[in-house]
Structure formats: structure tokens, C-alpha cells
Design a protein around this motif. Structure first.
Motif, PDB file in Angstrom:
ATOM      1  N   TYR A  91       0.862  -1.178   0.000  1.00 60.31           N
ATOM      2  CA  TYR A  91       0.000   0.000   0.000  1.00 60.31           C
ATOM      3  C   TYR A  91       0.904   1.236   0.000  1.00 60.31           C
ATOM      4  O   TYR A  91       1.901   1.293   0.737  1.00 60.31           O
ATOM      5  CB  TYR A  91      -0.909   0.018   1.217  1.00 60.31           C
ATOM      6  N   LEU A  92       0.543   2.216  -0.832  1.00 62.92           N
ATOM      7  CA  LEU A  92       1.357   3.426  -0.936  1.00 62.92           C
ATOM      8  C   LEU A  92       0.503   4.566  -1.473  1.00 62.92           C
ATOM      9  O   LEU A  92      -0.689   4.391  -1.782  1.00 62.92           O
ATOM     10  CB  LEU A  92       2.573   3.177  -1.842  1.00 62.92           C
TER      11      LEU A  92
ATOM     12  N   ALA B  73       3.707  -7.610  -6.310  1.00 65.57           N
ATOM     13  CA  ALA B  73       4.702  -7.060  -5.388  1.00 65.57           C
ATOM     14  C   ALA B  73       5.920  -7.974  -5.279  1.00 65.57           C
ATOM     15  O   ALA B  73       7.049  -7.512  -5.098  1.00 65.57           O
ATOM     16  CB  ALA B  73       4.068  -6.849  -4.014  1.00 65.57           C
ATOM     17  N   ALA B  74       5.696  -9.283  -5.398  1.00 70.83           N
ATOM     18  CA  ALA B  74       6.825 -10.212  -5.306  1.00 70.83           C
ATOM     19  C   ALA B  74       7.747 -10.094  -6.504  1.00 70.83           C
ATOM     20  O   ALA B  74       8.936 -10.448  -6.420  1.00 70.83           O
ATOM     21  CB  ALA B  74       6.303 -11.646  -5.183  1.00 70.83           C
ATOM     22  N   ARG B  75       7.220  -9.609  -7.633  1.00 74.59           N
ATOM     23  CA  ARG B  75       8.039  -9.464  -8.841  1.00 74.59           C
ATOM     24  C   ARG B  75       8.654  -8.077  -8.973  1.00 74.59           C
ATOM     25  O   ARG B  75       9.217  -7.746 -10.004  1.00 74.59           O
ATOM     26  CB  ARG B  75       7.190  -9.766 -10.071  1.00 74.59           C
ATOM     27  N   LEU B  76       8.546  -7.269  -7.933  1.00 75.74           N
ATOM     28  CA  LEU B  76       9.090  -5.915  -7.984  1.00 75.74           C
ATOM     29  C   LEU B  76      10.611  -5.990  -8.137  1.00 75.74           C
ATOM     30  O   LEU B  76      11.299  -6.709  -7.391  1.00 75.74           O
ATOM     31  CB  LEU B  76       8.716  -5.168  -6.703  1.00 75.74           C
ATOM     32  N   GLY B  77      11.163  -5.267  -9.083  1.00 73.69           N
ATOM     33  CA  GLY B  77      12.581  -5.386  -9.413  1.00 73.69           C
ATOM     34  C   GLY B  77      13.508  -4.567  -8.556  1.00 73.69           C
ATOM     35  O   GLY B  77      14.725  -4.601  -8.771  1.00 73.69           O
ATOM     36  N   PHE B  78      13.016  -3.792  -7.607  1.00 76.32           N
ATOM     37  CA  PHE B  78      13.873  -2.982  -6.743  1.00 76.32           C
ATOM     38  C   PHE B  78      13.173  -2.818  -5.406  1.00 76.32           C
ATOM     39  O   PHE B  78      11.985  -3.131  -5.254  1.00 76.32           O
ATOM     40  CB  PHE B  78      14.160  -1.606  -7.373  1.00 76.32           C
ATOM     41  N   ALA B  79      13.916  -2.347  -4.439  1.00 75.01           N
ATOM     42  CA  ALA B  79      13.374  -2.134  -3.100  1.00 75.01           C
ATOM     43  C   ALA B  79      12.758  -0.745  -3.036  1.00 75.01           C
ATOM     44  O   ALA B  79      13.463   0.262  -2.871  1.00 75.01           O
ATOM     45  CB  ALA B  79      14.469  -2.293  -2.052  1.00 75.01           C
ATOM     46  N   ALA B  80      11.466  -0.697  -3.203  1.00 76.43           N
ATOM     47  CA  ALA B  80      10.781   0.596  -3.199  1.00 76.43           C
ATOM     48  C   ALA B  80      10.769   1.176  -1.788  1.00 76.43           C
ATOM     49  O   ALA B  80      10.679   0.442  -0.797  1.00 76.43           O
ATOM     50  CB  ALA B  80       9.364   0.436  -3.721  1.00 76.43           C
TER      51      ALA B  80
ATOM     52  N   ASP C 295       3.516  17.871  -6.519  1.00 78.93           N
ATOM     53  CA  ASP C 295       3.422  19.101  -5.721  1.00 78.93           C
ATOM     54  C   ASP C 295       1.982  19.600  -5.540  1.00 78.93           C
ATOM     55  O   ASP C 295       1.753  20.527  -4.757  1.00 78.93           O
ATOM     56  CB  ASP C 295       4.270  20.205  -6.357  1.00 78.93           C
ATOM     57  N   LYS C 296       0.979  18.949  -6.198  1.00 81.31           N
ATOM     58  CA  LYS C 296      -0.387  19.455  -6.107  1.00 81.31           C
ATOM     59  C   LYS C 296      -1.412  18.413  -5.675  1.00 81.31           C
ATOM     60  O   LYS C 296      -2.490  18.787  -5.208  1.00 81.31           O
ATOM     61  CB  LYS C 296      -0.828  20.023  -7.466  1.00 81.31           C
ATOM     62  N   ALA C 297      -1.151  17.123  -5.855  1.00 85.76           N
ATOM     63  CA  ALA C 297      -2.187  16.122  -5.580  1.00 85.76           C
ATOM     64  C   ALA C 297      -1.552  14.838  -5.063  1.00 85.76           C
ATOM     65  O   ALA C 297      -0.346  14.617  -5.176  1.00 85.76           O
ATOM     66  CB  ALA C 297      -3.003  15.852  -6.840  1.00 85.76           C
ATOM     67  N   VAL C 298      -2.461  13.942  -4.513  1.00 86.34           N
ATOM     68  CA  VAL C 298      -2.059  12.647  -3.973  1.00 86.34           C
ATOM     69  C   VAL C 298      -2.999  11.593  -4.520  1.00 86.34           C
ATOM     70  O   VAL C 298      -4.226  11.814  -4.576  1.00 86.34           O
ATOM     71  CB  VAL C 298      -2.079  12.633  -2.435  1.00 86.34           C
ATOM     72  N   LEU C 299      -2.429  10.458  -4.941  1.00 87.78           N
ATOM     73  CA  LEU C 299      -3.222   9.352  -5.467  1.00 87.78           C
ATOM     74  C   LEU C 299      -2.831   8.087  -4.727  1.00 87.78           C
ATOM     75  O   LEU C 299      -1.659   7.699  -4.692  1.00 87.78           O
ATOM     76  CB  LEU C 299      -2.966   9.164  -6.964  1.00 87.78           C
ATOM     77  N   ASP C 300      -3.857   7.463  -4.090  1.00 87.13           N
ATOM     78  CA  ASP C 300      -3.589   6.208  -3.385  1.00 87.13           C
ATOM     79  C   ASP C 300      -3.359   5.091  -4.392  1.00 87.13           C
ATOM     80  O   ASP C 300      -3.904   5.089  -5.499  1.00 87.13           O
ATOM     81  CB  ASP C 300      -4.763   5.842  -2.474  1.00 87.13           C
ATOM     82  N   GLY C 301      -2.551   4.095  -3.959  1.00 86.57           N
ATOM     83  CA  GLY C 301      -2.282   2.954  -4.820  1.00 86.57           C
ATOM     84  C   GLY C 301      -2.144   1.680  -4.004  1.00 86.57           C
ATOM     85  O   GLY C 301      -1.822   1.697  -2.814  1.00 86.57           O
ATOM     86  N   VAL C 302      -2.435   0.572  -4.639  1.00 85.47           N
ATOM     87  CA  VAL C 302      -2.300  -0.736  -4.023  1.00 85.47           C
ATOM     88  C   VAL C 302      -1.697  -1.686  -5.043  1.00 85.47           C
ATOM     89  O   VAL C 302      -1.993  -1.618  -6.239  1.00 85.47           O
ATOM     90  CB  VAL C 302      -3.670  -1.259  -3.525  1.00 85.47           C
ATOM     91  N   MET C 303      -0.814  -2.569  -4.558  1.00 82.81           N
ATOM     92  CA  MET C 303      -0.152  -3.554  -5.417  1.00 82.81           C
ATOM     93  C   MET C 303      -0.316  -4.906  -4.749  1.00 82.81           C
ATOM     94  O   MET C 303       0.139  -5.118  -3.625  1.00 82.81           O
ATOM     95  CB  MET C 303       1.337  -3.217  -5.575  1.00 82.81           C
ATOM     96  N   TRP C 304      -1.029  -5.793  -5.449  1.00 81.40           N
ATOM     97  CA  TRP C 304      -1.339  -7.077  -4.831  1.00 81.40           C
ATOM     98  C   TRP C 304      -0.097  -7.957  -4.706  1.00 81.40           C
ATOM     99  O   TRP C 304       0.944  -7.703  -5.315  1.00 81.40           O
ATOM    100  CB  TRP C 304      -2.443  -7.802  -5.602  1.00 81.40           C
TER     101      TRP C 304
ATOM    102  N   TYR D  80     -10.752   7.000  -4.560  1.00 79.67           N
ATOM    103  CA  TYR D  80     -10.337   6.345  -5.788  1.00 79.67           C
ATOM    104  C   TYR D  80      -8.849   6.029  -5.653  1.00 79.67           C
ATOM    105  O   TYR D  80      -8.095   6.724  -4.964  1.00 79.67           O
ATOM    106  CB  TYR D  80     -10.640   7.211  -7.019  1.00 79.67           C
ATOM    107  N   GLN D  81      -8.395   4.985  -6.317  1.00 78.74           N
ATOM    108  CA  GLN D  81      -7.013   4.525  -6.203  1.00 78.74           C
ATOM    109  C   GLN D  81      -6.623   3.815  -7.481  1.00 78.74           C
ATOM    110  O   GLN D  81      -7.476   3.423  -8.285  1.00 78.74           O
ATOM    111  CB  GLN D  81      -6.841   3.588  -5.001  1.00 78.74           C
ATOM    112  N   VAL D  82      -5.319   3.618  -7.620  1.00 78.18           N
ATOM    113  CA  VAL D  82      -4.810   2.909  -8.768  1.00 78.18           C
ATOM    114  C   VAL D  82      -4.346   1.530  -8.309  1.00 78.18           C
ATOM    115  O   VAL D  82      -3.622   1.400  -7.327  1.00 78.18           O
ATOM    116  CB  VAL D  82      -3.659   3.692  -9.450  1.00 78.18           C
ATOM    117  N   VAL D  83      -4.787   0.510  -8.993  1.00 77.97           N
ATOM    118  CA  VAL D  83      -4.331  -0.868  -8.731  1.00 77.97           C
ATOM    119  C   VAL D  83      -3.120  -1.095  -9.621  1.00 77.97           C
ATOM    120  O   VAL D  83      -3.245  -1.172 -10.847  1.00 77.97           O
ATOM    121  CB  VAL D  83      -5.452  -1.887  -9.023  1.00 77.97           C
ATOM    122  N   ILE D  84      -1.948  -1.194  -9.003  1.00 71.53           N
ATOM    123  CA  ILE D  84      -0.682  -1.196  -9.732  1.00 71.53           C
ATOM    124  C   ILE D  84      -0.336  -2.613 -10.183  1.00 71.53           C
ATOM    125  O   ILE D  84      -0.290  -3.550  -9.378  1.00 71.53           O
ATOM    126  CB  ILE D  84       0.449  -0.637  -8.842  1.00 71.53           C
TER     127      ILE D  84
END
Length: 486
Positions: A56-57, A75-82, A62-71, A103-107
Motif C-alpha cells: 500500500y502506498l 509485489a513479489a516481482r518488484l525489481g527494486f526495493a521501493a 506538488d499538487k495532488a495525492v493518489l492512493d495505490g495498491v499492489m497485490w 479512488y485509487q490505482v491498482v498497480i
């Protein structure tokens, strides 16, 4: 219009009230239909990995925020340590979360937003690991001078392993164990770390020889290609390795965090092989030169010692000169001994002659007659004479019994034999019998002679001597110079 307490539907009213779920569902359909697939760029904020594996992130600018979720699967295939503060580009679909009217983005996919973001992430990770002391110089260990076994962590199909094996065979052939891994892409960092940990956990006396040195190698490439060697798990595995590690990742200008954690950094995989082992021919030449120098040094030392010994020998007097004073002294002592022995013999003869005159038979007979006369004049009672005689007889009997008990000839009647040399000396063991050679065996009824043979061989012929009587052995030659006293 006046407000009423109860809601009523008027005539011509075509907007019936919707439930919260209905309006939320309608919004969800509109958003998903309008923004079915999006790519969003922003800075990560509030990054959190849940126990379930979901991430969850929030993405912000500088003007807005968008929630996101990565199942979990993505997430296990993420290529770097976010982490927070990293600028990324995410791909996925936009949707709503009715539970919170958000509202959110499903990554589905997350990538760093350009090389700058990648370098920013690298610097943050480097600073954190350096603060833990993983790159300190005092943690570096010296590599072995001549490793017997070398472990190589790299791809088994690339040119890197061929270059390493070729250079090792040219310089000093060594036993090589290759642990094949992916060197880039998804899962590469996990495989590299597992290979390093696997080599470290090998037992010293196991069925597979434990390497004395590890080489972690990969060919050149972009920063994205080499990113697996910047991953935290790889860096920690290298730092925790119980075997010295040489890092040979990329070309000379490429630098990864694995290089900082390793005990030694090589600019290329070929250079890593050169650092791992010395040149065998050079070592053989050095050994040959050392052997020749040692031989020359020994020969030079022997020559110097011989010269020194010869100079000392010339300074020392001759052996004959050293012995002459002692020989003269021996001659003087010998002459003095001869003179002293002659004097002692003369004195003994003089004393014997004076004693011989006092032992004349006539004088002795005269003294005997005088003693008999004095004895005849004595009138002694019989009891006075018998008592001493009886005591003397008893003492004599006891002494005789004791003599018979301790006599060496006593056991002869019971079948024993007494062994003596020909000269009558006692023989008490095998060694004395072998030294005597000729012995006599004494039985209760006589004696016989015998010859002692060597152990393990029987004498060819036994010689039996004539019985020798005790009287004949005990009889000694009479000195004619001794006069008869009677």
C-alpha cells in the motif's frame, strides 16, 4: 419551497433517490470505463508492505495525492526495493474504493522514473548500508595466496565463465565450482544471494570441496542490467560470507554496491581470475632461483667454515707435541712404581725372615713341654672340664647342622646338580655358563664335565670328563719353602 419532514415524490419527478452502494457502484463503473489502463508518475509516500504481502502506498506530486495498491503476486516481482521519496512510474487501472469513498490505482507494474530516480535509490541504499558498517575497510579479509578450489557465481552460458576458466588455466590451473545463477531480471538477486550463502554453508569435510575463494562475476551492461548486484540481499550475503569474495561485475567504469561489500574488487571478470591465482611459471622460476641462491649460500657457508677451520688448525700445536709431556710423565711414574714395588718386596722378605727365626721346631717343642708340665701340675675337677666341653660340643653340633643346611651340596641327593666353572668358580646363570664355555656338573655321587653350545644348536659331540673328587679339587700345591713345624 417549504421544507418537509418526510421525503415525497412529486409529479414529473424523474430522479429517484439512489443508495450509497448504487452511487458508489455507478462511480466505479464510470472511472474504470474511462480510465481502464493508466500510467502514473509520482513520488512514493507512505510505502507499507502488509503481512499478507500486499503493498500500500501513495503517489504524490506538488499538487495532488493518489492512493495505490499492489497485490501480492505483482509485489513479489518488484525489481527494486521501493521506499518513500523515490520517483516511479506505475502502470495499472484506476478504480474506486467504496468503503472509504476514495479512488485509487491498482498497480500491475512499477518502474523507476528515469536514471535519476534509480541513482537516487542507489545512493539512499548505499548510505544506509554504509552506516551499518558493511563497507568498512576493517571488515575486508585478505584473499588466499594460492586457493585450491575457487567458487564462481555467474551465468553458466555467458562468456564470463569461459574467460575466467581460460585465464585460470593460463596462469595456474585450479579446481573451479560454478554455481549457475541469473545475473539480471526477475529473481536474479535472490539466486545470487542464495549461491553465496550456499557456498558459505558448505562444510569443511563435506563430499564437495569447500571453496577457498569466491568470484561473483557478470559482464558489462547498463545500470538496469547490473541492478541485481545493487540489491540489498546480495550486498548482505557478500558481507556475511565466511569465504573471501572478489566482485567482478561489469567493466572497469561500472560500480555496484557488491563491489563495496566484497573483500576485493576486480575491474573485469578476467582481472578477477588474475587476482585469484598467481602465475605458475613465475612461481616456478622464483622457486628455482631461490633454490639456486640457497645452494650458493650453503656452499659459501661451507667454504667459509673450511677456511676458518684450516686457519684454526694451523694455529693449534701438533698432536705429538701435546702428547709428549704426558708420555714423559707416564714413564716417570712407571719407573717410580717399579722402584717402590722392589722396596716393598725387600721389606716383606725381611719381615718374613725375622718371623721365620722365631718358628724353629726346637723352640716350639720346648714351649710345648713347658705347657704340658704346667698342665700336669694343675689339679682340675672333672666337672669343671666337662661343662665347657659339653657346651663346646653343642655349639659345634648346631654349627654343623647349620652348615649342612646351607651347604650347596645338600640338595644334590634329591636329584639336583650344582654347576661350576673348570676353575671351581660358581656358575649361577645362562650368561655365565656361555662365557665359561667348559663347565662341571656336580651330582651327589660325583662330577662330570660339559661343553656349553650356542642357543639353537646342539653340540656335535659331548665330552664327559673323568669324575673329579672334592679332595682332588680342594688340594692345593704345597709351597716347598714352608718348613715343617713338627
Amino acid at each position: 419551497m417549504d421544507a418537509k419532514l418526510l421525503a415525497e415524490s412529486g409529479s414529473g419527478d424523474n430522479a429517484p433517490p439512489l443508495s450509497v452502494s448504487e452511487i458508489s457502484g455507478a462511480l466505479k463503473r464510470v472511472v474504470e470505463d474511462r480510465f481502464g489502463y493508466v500510467r502514473v508518475r509520482g513520488e512514493i509516500s507512505g510505502f507499507k508492505r502488509a503481512a499478507s504481502g500486499h503493498v500500500y502506498l501513495a503517489l504524490k506530486d506538488d499538487k495532488a495525492v493518489l492512493d495505490g495498491v499492489m497485490w501480492k503476486g505483482n509485489a513479489a516481482r518488484l525489481g527494486f526495493a521501493a521506499e518513500d521519496g523515490i520517483e516511479v512510474i506505475v502502470s495499472g487501472k484506476l478504480t474506486t474504493y467504496p468503503g472509504r469513498s476514495k479512488y485509487q490505482v491498482v498497480i500491475d507494474k512499477m518502474e523507476l522514473a528515469g536514471e535519476g530516480a534509480l541513482m537516487q535509490l542507489l545512493e539512499k541504499l548505499k548510505a544506509r548500508l554504509q552506516s551499518e558498517g558493511l563497507f568498512d575497510r576493517d571488515r575486508k579479509r585478505p584473499t588466499p595466496l594460492l586457493p585450491r578450489t575457487i567458487g564462481v557465481v555467474t551465468s553458466p552460458t555467458g562468456s564470463v565463465i569461459r574467460d575466467i576458466l581460460h585465464r585460470l588455466s593460463d596462469r595456474c590451473p585450479s579446481h573451479v565450482i560454478v554455481w549457475p545463477v541469473l545475473v539480471q531480471g526477475e529473481g536474479a538477486a535472490r539466486q545470487i544471494a542464495s549461491a553465496i550463502n550456499g557456498f558459505s554453508s558448505m562444510p569443511e569435510d563435506g563430499p564437495v570441496t569447500r571453496p577457498d575463494l569466491l568470484i561473483v562475476a557478470r559482464g558489462g551492461g547498463s545500470i538496469e542490467d547490473l541492478w541485481s548486484f545493487n540489491e540489498e540481499e546480495v550486498v548482505r550475503a557478500i558481507a556475511a560470507s565466511s569465504i573471501p569474495v572478489i566482485s567482478a561485475v561489469g567493466h572497469e567504469t561500472d560500480t555496484t554496491l557488491a563491489d563495496y561489500a566484497a573483500d576485493l574488487r576486480a575491474p573485469t571478470p578476467t582481472a578477477a581470475a588474475e587476482m585469484a591465482v598467481p602465475v605458475r611459471a613465475e612461481w616456478l622460476a622464483t622457486l628455482a632461483d631461490s633454490k639456486a641462491r640457497m645452494a650458493r649460500s650453503v656452499q659459501r657457508g661451507l667454504s667459509t667454515a673450511q677456511e676458518r677451520l684450516e686457519s684454526q688448525r694451523r694455529l693449534m700445536p701438533a698432536l705429538a707435541d701435546l702428547l709428549r709431556p704426558h708420555q714423559q710423565r707416564v714413564d716417570e711414574i712407571s719407573d717410580a712404581m717399579k722402584y717402590a714395588m722392589g722396596q716393598n718386596v725387600a721389606k716383606a722378605r725381611s719381615r718374613f725372615a725375622s718371623s721365620e727365626g722365631a718358628l724353629r721346631p726346637a723352640l716350639l717343642r720346648q714351649r710345648l713341654v713347658q705347657a704340658e708340665e704346667r698342665l700336669s701340675r694343675l689339679d682340675l675337677p672333672v666337672s669343671l672340664v666337662k661343662k665347657p666341653l659339653e657346651d663346646a660340643r653343642q655349639r659345634l653340633d648346631s654349627l654343623w647342622r647349620l652348615a649342612r643346611q646351607v651347604s650347596p651340596d645338600g640338595p644334590l641327593k634329591r636329584g639336583y646338580a650344582r654347576v661350576s666353572a673348570v676353575d671351581g668358580s660358581f656358575v649361577g646363570g645362562r650368561r655365565e655358563a656361555e662365557q665359561a664355555g667348559e663347565i662341571e656338573l656336580h651330582f651327589h655321587d660325583g662330577s662330570i664335565g660339559a661343553t656349553v653350545g650356542k642357543k639353537g644348536k646342539k653340540p656335535e659331540k659331548s665330552e664327559v670328563s673323568k669324575p673329579v673328587s672334592r679332595k682332588s679339587r680342594a688340594k692345593k700345591p704345597v709351597d716347598d719353602r714352608q718348613q715343617d713345624l713338627f
